[in-house]
Design a protein around this motif. Structure first.
Motif, PDB file in Angstrom:
ATOM      1  N   GLY A  76       0.795  -1.220   0.000  1.00  6.54           N
ATOM      2  CA  GLY A  76       0.000   0.000   0.000  1.00  6.54           C
ATOM      3  C   GLY A  76       0.822   1.262   0.000  1.00  6.54           C
ATOM      4  N   GLU A  77       2.094   1.176  -0.379  1.00  2.00           N
ATOM      5  CA  GLU A  77       2.973   2.339  -0.346  1.00  2.00           C
ATOM      6  C   GLU A  77       2.898   3.163  -1.629  1.00  2.00           C
ATOM      7  OE1 GLU A  77       6.839   0.835   0.473  1.00  2.00           O
ATOM      8  OE2 GLU A  77       6.363   0.249   2.532  1.00  2.00           O
ATOM      9  N   PHE A  78       2.252   2.630  -2.639  1.00  2.00           N
ATOM     10  CA  PHE A  78       2.134   3.339  -3.907  1.00  2.00           C
ATOM     11  C   PHE A  78       0.687   3.289  -4.375  1.00  2.00           C
ATOM     12  CE2 PHE A  78       6.644   3.664  -4.614  1.00  2.00           C
ATOM     13  CZ  PHE A  78       6.788   4.629  -5.599  1.00  2.00           C
ATOM     14  N   TYR A  79       0.341   4.242  -5.207  1.00  2.00           N
ATOM     15  CA  TYR A  79      -0.987   4.262  -5.820  1.00  2.00           C
ATOM     16  C   TYR A  79      -1.061   3.170  -6.880  1.00  2.00           C
ATOM     17  CZ  TYR A  79      -4.761   5.910  -8.869  1.00  2.00           C
ATOM     18  OH  TYR A  79      -5.895   5.991  -9.635  1.00  2.00           O
ATOM     19  N   PRO A  80      -2.028   2.262  -6.798  1.00  2.34           N
ATOM     20  CA  PRO A  80      -2.164   1.233  -7.826  1.00  2.34           C
ATOM     21  C   PRO A  80      -2.988   1.750  -9.009  1.00  2.34           C
ATOM     22  CG  PRO A  80      -3.720   0.802  -6.057  1.00  2.34           C
ATOM     23  CD  PRO A  80      -2.965   2.049  -5.676  1.00  2.34           C
ATOM     24  N   VAL A  81      -2.423   1.775 -10.185  1.00  4.28           N
ATOM     25  CA  VAL A  81      -3.158   2.208 -11.374  1.00  4.28           C
ATOM     26  C   VAL A  81      -4.301   1.237 -11.630  1.00  4.28           C
ATOM     27  CG1 VAL A  81      -3.026   2.563 -13.869  1.00  4.28           C
ATOM     28  CG2 VAL A  81      -1.170   3.339 -12.406  1.00  4.28           C
ATOM     29  N   PRO A  82      -5.548   1.724 -11.729  1.00  2.84           N
ATOM     30  CA  PRO A  82      -6.670   0.810 -11.978  1.00  2.84           C
ATOM     31  C   PRO A  82      -6.561   0.168 -13.354  1.00  2.84           C
ATOM     32  CG  PRO A  82      -7.365   3.094 -12.158  1.00  2.84           C
ATOM     33  CD  PRO A  82      -5.973   3.126 -11.629  1.00  2.84           C
ATOM     34  N   ASP A  83      -7.265  -0.913 -13.522  1.00  3.47           N
ATOM     35  CA  ASP A  83      -7.270  -1.616 -14.797  1.00  3.47           C
ATOM     36  C   ASP A  83      -7.975  -0.757 -15.841  1.00  3.47           C
ATOM     37  OD1 ASP A  83      -7.316  -3.361 -16.902  1.00  3.47           O
ATOM     38  OD2 ASP A  83      -8.582  -4.857 -15.931  1.00  3.47           O
ATOM     39  N   VAL A  84      -7.235  -0.342 -16.860  1.00  5.93           N
ATOM     40  CA  VAL A  84      -7.812   0.485 -17.927  1.00  5.93           C
ATOM     41  C   VAL A  84      -7.904  -0.296 -19.234  1.00  5.93           C
ATOM     42  CG1 VAL A  84      -7.127   2.688 -16.932  1.00  5.93           C
ATOM     43  CG2 VAL A  84      -5.526   1.463 -18.443  1.00  5.93           C
ATOM     44  N   GLY A  85      -7.705  -1.606 -19.146  1.00  2.30           N
ATOM     45  CA  GLY A  85      -7.842  -2.436 -20.338  1.00  2.30           C
ATOM     46  C   GLY A  85      -6.594  -2.562 -21.178  1.00  2.30           C
ATOM     47  N   LEU A  86      -5.458  -2.080 -20.667  1.00  2.00           N
ATOM     48  CA  LEU A  86      -4.205  -2.188 -21.405  1.00  2.00           C
ATOM     49  C   LEU A  86      -3.326  -3.265 -20.785  1.00  2.00           C
ATOM     50  CD1 LEU A  86      -3.231   1.593 -21.827  1.00  2.00           C
ATOM     51  CD2 LEU A  86      -4.198   0.078 -23.568  1.00  2.00           C
ATOM     52  N   PRO A  87      -2.519  -3.955 -21.594  1.00  2.45           N
ATOM     53  CA  PRO A  87      -1.535  -4.882 -21.022  1.00  2.45           C
ATOM     54  C   PRO A  87      -0.588  -4.117 -20.099  1.00  2.45           C
ATOM     55  CG  PRO A  87      -1.744  -5.193 -23.402  1.00  2.45           C
ATOM     56  CD  PRO A  87      -2.495  -3.944 -23.062  1.00  2.45           C
ATOM     57  N   GLU A  88      -0.188  -4.736 -19.024  1.00  2.00           N
ATOM     58  CA  GLU A  88       0.643  -4.047 -18.031  1.00  2.00           C
ATOM     59  C   GLU A  88       1.894  -3.404 -18.623  1.00  2.00           C
ATOM     60  OE1 GLU A  88       2.865  -5.090 -13.800  1.00  2.00           O
ATOM     61  OE2 GLU A  88       1.192  -6.323 -14.494  1.00  2.00           O
ATOM     62  N   PRO A  89       2.618  -4.044 -19.561  1.00  4.37           N
ATOM     63  CA  PRO A  89       3.824  -3.418 -20.116  1.00  4.37           C
ATOM     64  C   PRO A  89       3.548  -2.121 -20.882  1.00  4.37           C
ATOM     65  CG  PRO A  89       3.824  -5.782 -20.549  1.00  4.37           C
ATOM     66  CD  PRO A  89       2.457  -5.435 -20.046  1.00  4.37           C
ATOM     67  N   GLU A  90       2.279  -1.917 -21.315  1.00  5.33           N
ATOM     68  CA  GLU A  90       1.965  -0.723 -22.102  1.00  5.33           C
ATOM     69  C   GLU A  90       1.505   0.460 -21.251  1.00  5.33           C
ATOM     70  OE1 GLU A  90      -0.814  -1.591 -25.199  1.00  5.33           O
ATOM     71  OE2 GLU A  90       0.221  -3.432 -25.816  1.00  5.33           O
ATOM     72  N   VAL A  91       1.211   0.219 -19.972  1.00 11.36           N
ATOM     73  CA  VAL A  91       0.648   1.279 -19.132  1.00 11.36           C
ATOM     74  C   VAL A  91       1.625   2.428 -18.972  1.00 11.36           C
ATOM     75  CG1 VAL A  91      -0.129   1.833 -16.801  1.00 11.36           C
ATOM     76  CG2 VAL A  91      -0.948  -0.236 -17.930  1.00 11.36           C
ATOM     77  N   ARG A  92       2.907   2.117 -18.760  1.00 13.61           N
ATOM     78  CA  ARG A  92       3.909   3.174 -18.549  1.00 13.61           C
ATOM     79  C   ARG A  92       3.963   4.123 -19.735  1.00 13.61           C
ATOM     80  NH1 ARG A  92       9.598   3.444 -19.395  1.00 13.61           N
ATOM     81  NH2 ARG A  92      10.635   4.829 -17.880  1.00 13.61           N
ATOM     82  N   ASP A  93       4.039   3.597 -20.960  1.00 15.14           N
ATOM     83  CA  ASP A  93       4.070   4.462 -22.151  1.00 15.14           C
ATOM     84  C   ASP A  93       2.765   5.241 -22.282  1.00 15.14           C
ATOM     85  OD1 ASP A  93       6.606   3.627 -22.793  1.00 15.14           O
ATOM     86  OD2 ASP A  93       5.937   2.075 -24.199  1.00 15.14           O
ATOM     87  N   TRP A  94       1.656   4.621 -21.932  1.00 21.15           N
ATOM     88  CA  TRP A  94       0.353   5.311 -22.000  1.00 21.15           C
ATOM     89  C   TRP A  94       0.315   6.510 -21.057  1.00 21.15           C
ATOM     90  CZ3 TRP A  94      -3.733   4.882 -18.138  1.00 21.15           C
ATOM     91  CH2 TRP A  94      -4.932   5.508 -18.521  1.00 21.15           C
ATOM     92  N   LEU A  95       0.859   6.365 -19.852  1.00 16.85           N
ATOM     93  CA  LEU A  95       0.890   7.482 -18.911  1.00 16.85           C
ATOM     94  C   LEU A  95       1.718   8.640 -19.463  1.00 16.85           C
ATOM     95  CD1 LEU A  95       1.346   5.557 -15.532  1.00 16.85           C
ATOM     96  CD2 LEU A  95      -0.744   6.625 -16.406  1.00 16.85           C
ATOM     97  N   PHE A  96       2.818   8.325 -20.136  1.00 14.36           N
ATOM     98  CA  PHE A  96       3.617   9.382 -20.766  1.00 14.36           C
ATOM     99  C   PHE A  96       2.812  10.092 -21.855  1.00 14.36           C
ATOM    100  CE2 PHE A  96       7.682   7.235 -19.346  1.00 14.36           C
ATOM    101  CZ  PHE A  96       8.150   8.325 -18.608  1.00 14.36           C
ATOM    102  N   VAL A  97       2.012   9.333 -22.613  1.00 12.16           N
ATOM    103  CA  VAL A  97       1.167   9.933 -23.656  1.00 12.16           C
ATOM    104  C   VAL A  97       0.165  10.896 -23.026  1.00 12.16           C
ATOM    105  CG1 VAL A  97      -0.628   9.462 -25.368  1.00 12.16           C
ATOM    106  CG2 VAL A  97       1.448   8.074 -25.322  1.00 12.16           C
ATOM    107  N   LEU A  98      -0.451  10.499 -21.918  1.00 15.20           N
ATOM    108  CA  LEU A  98      -1.402  11.391 -21.240  1.00 15.20           C
ATOM    109  C   LEU A  98      -0.712  12.666 -20.774  1.00 15.20           C
ATOM    110  CD1 LEU A  98      -3.540   8.977 -18.999  1.00 15.20           C
ATOM    111  CD2 LEU A  98      -3.785   9.540 -21.423  1.00 15.20           C
ATOM    112  N   ALA A  99       0.450  12.516 -20.165  1.00 12.68           N
ATOM    113  CA  ALA A  99       1.178  13.688 -19.677  1.00 12.68           C
ATOM    114  C   ALA A  99       1.529  14.625 -20.823  1.00 12.68           C
ATOM    115  CB  ALA A  99       2.444  13.241 -18.951  1.00 12.68           C
ATOM    116  N   THR A 100       1.897  14.058 -21.964  1.00 15.67           N
ATOM    117  CA  THR A 100       2.256  14.885 -23.118  1.00 15.67           C
ATOM    118  C   THR A 100       1.045  15.645 -23.646  1.00 15.67           C
ATOM    119  OG1 THR A 100       4.046  13.381 -23.735  1.00 15.67           O
ATOM    120  CG2 THR A 100       3.191  14.844 -25.453  1.00 15.67           C
ATOM    121  N   HIS A 101      -0.105  15.000 -23.705  1.00 17.17           N
ATOM    122  CA  HIS A 101      -1.319  15.686 -24.161  1.00 17.17           C
ATOM    123  C   HIS A 101      -1.690  16.822 -23.207  1.00 17.17           C
ATOM    124  CE1 HIS A 101      -2.515  13.508 -27.693  1.00 17.17           C
ATOM    125  NE2 HIS A 101      -2.500  12.333 -27.071  1.00 17.17           N
ATOM    126  N   ILE A 102      -1.583  16.581 -21.909  1.00 15.40           N
ATOM    127  CA  ILE A 102      -1.929  17.632 -20.944  1.00 15.40           C
ATOM    128  C   ILE A 102      -0.946  18.796 -21.060  1.00 15.40           C
ATOM    129  CG2 ILE A 102      -2.106  18.171 -18.488  1.00 15.40           C
ATOM    130  CD1 ILE A 102      -3.142  15.317 -18.062  1.00 15.40           C
TER     131      ILE A 102
END
Length: 227
Positions: A76-102
């Motif tokens: 419980g030391e970190f925020y768990p990213v909820p299941d968004v329907g992506l394979p786990e290896p792709e979540v990190r790159d997806w978060l970078f995409v969101l940050a770039t859009h914002i």
């Protein structure tokens, strides 16, 4: 040791808001196009809390740069990213995409144009007191709890703080100002938690107008339905 609320909000509070916007929506953002969910988050946040966008960009990027290991998530030391329907290896790159859009939205002033809410999250973020009213007083149990719709409105009027009643009236007027077709207004009420039909002979918008008129009157009238 699980995070305390202050630590959670400082490190992940706005990241959590971004990811909540994906409830029931696909995480299909690309480098060239934000998803419907992210567009809804941007539209609402630009209108209500524009300074939070920079916080979201930072938290998304920091999380993607330093993803937690399984043990720290389990503790419980970190925020768990909820299941968004992506394979786990792709979540990190997806978060970078969101940050770039914002970041692009902030730096280039790319603000989604005003519109009616599009996602379940956006409906509730924009009309929180109306969602509380409809979901709490007009669920499928309403006929068992109240004599009729007027009785439910009267109960809300005396149970809720006057400031919340005033906020509800404002939200109803804002929803009506969207100029939705009756079918779309009915869908909006459903998204916001209403599980019974408006009383005859009213349609959705007519009933909302009646509710706003009644709750916007002197508080002395709240205890009993108008004749």
């Amino acid at each position: 040791m699980p995070m305390k609320p202050l630590e959670h909000d400082r490190r992940y509070g706005e990241l959590d808001q971004v990811l909540r916007a994906y409830a029931g929506q696909p995480a299909d953002d690309t480098e060239d196009r934000p998803s419907v969910a992210l567009t809804a988050y941007l539209r609402h946040t630009w209108h209500t809390r524009p300074a939070a966008l920079a916080v979201a960009e930072t938290q998304l990027r920091e999380y993607a740069r330093n993803p937690p290991g399984r043990l720290r998530l389990k503790l419980g030391e970190f925020y768990p990213v909820p299941d968004v329907g992506l394979p786990e290896p792709e979540v990190r790159d997806w978060l970078f995409v969101l940050a770039t859009h914002i970041r692009r939205s902030i730096e280039e002033g790319e603000v989604p144009p005003p519109s009616a809410p599009v996602t379940h999250w956006e409906w509730h973020a924009r009309f929180p007191e109306l969602a509380q009213f409809l979901g709490g007083w007009f669920s499928q149990d309403m006929p068992d709890e109240f004599e009729d719709h007027d009785a439910a409105v009267a109960h809300y009027a005396v149970a809720a703080d006057p400031q919340l009643v005033a906020r509800l009236v404002g939200e109803v007027h804002e929803l009506l100002a969207l100029g939705l077709e009756e079918s779309d207004c009915a869908l909006a009420l459903t998204e916001l938690g209403m599980e019974v039909d408006p009383p005859a002979p009213y349609g959705p918008s007519g009933w909302l107008a009646q509710v706003a008129d009644r709750l916007g009157g002197p508080r002395a009238e709240y205890g009993s339905p108008r004749p």
